[in-house]
Design an enzyme around this catalytic site. Structure first.
Site, short mmCIF file in Angstrom:
data_model
loop_
_atom_site.label_atom_id
_atom_site.label_comp_id
_atom_site.label_asym_id
_atom_site.label_seq_id
_atom_site.Cartn_x
_atom_site.Cartn_y
_atom_site.Cartn_z
N CYS A 69 1.06 -1.11 -0.06
CA CYS A 69 0.07 0.00 -0.18
C CYS A 69 0.97 1.35 0.05
CB CYS A 69 -0.80 -0.13 1.17
SG CYS A 69 -1.52 1.63 1.78
N CYS A 72 0.31 3.85 2.77
CA CYS A 72 0.78 3.30 4.17
C CYS A 72 2.18 3.50 4.25
CB CYS A 72 0.42 1.76 4.16
SG CYS A 72 -1.17 1.28 4.15
#
Ligand SMILES: [Zn+2]
Length: 145
Positions: A69, A72
């Site tokens: 991600c 993230c």
């Protein structure tokens, strides 16, 4: 706030009883003798998550993330900085939802990153989406007053 707080060690996950007045004085774990606060988020797994969330007398802020991600990864250094700003009032933790799919499912994590704030074993707030360190700190403080 009581005079003595249960603090879960980020290294060996032993529950320590720490006088509230000593929290800011860099207390060490009575079992493994390492610092109870390291200014870094602790990585939690299915076996350690419940202990931290249920036994800690300080709130636990969890970053549900995954290695694939992009947002993230962008938020990770911000979350590190938030740990420096919020400890020892709050424990910061990370859950890799790819490695710990059971936890992600258990808490119904639909998008990552998602921040979830736990207090007294209960989730009291949740916020999806990446945030900067100052916004993380403000968000946590707004829910702890
Ligand atoms: Zn320890």
């Amino acid at each position: 706030m009581s005079d003595t707080l249960n603090i879960v060690c980020p290294h060996c996950h032993a529950v320590n009883r720490v006088p509230a007045a000593r929290l800011a004085q860099e207390p060490n774990c009575g079992k493994c003798h390492q610092p109870l606060f390291t200014a870094h988020p602790v990585a939690l797994t299915a076996t350690t998550f419940a202990k931290h969330v249920e036994r800690s007398d300080i709130p636990v802020l969890v970053d549900f993330w995954a290695p694939w991600c992009g947002p993230c990864k962008m938020m990770a250094p911000q979350f590190e900085q938030a740990a420096r700003l919020l400890e020892p009032r709050v424990r910061l933790a990370k859950v890799d939802t790819e490695a710990e799919q059971v936890l992600g499912a258990q808490y119904g994590i639909r998008s990552i990153p998602t921040l979830a704030l736990f207090s007294g074993g209960r989730e009291i707030a949740r916020q999806p989406g990446a945030m900067g360190a100052q916004d993380i700190v403000r968000w946590v403080q707004s829910h702890l007053r």
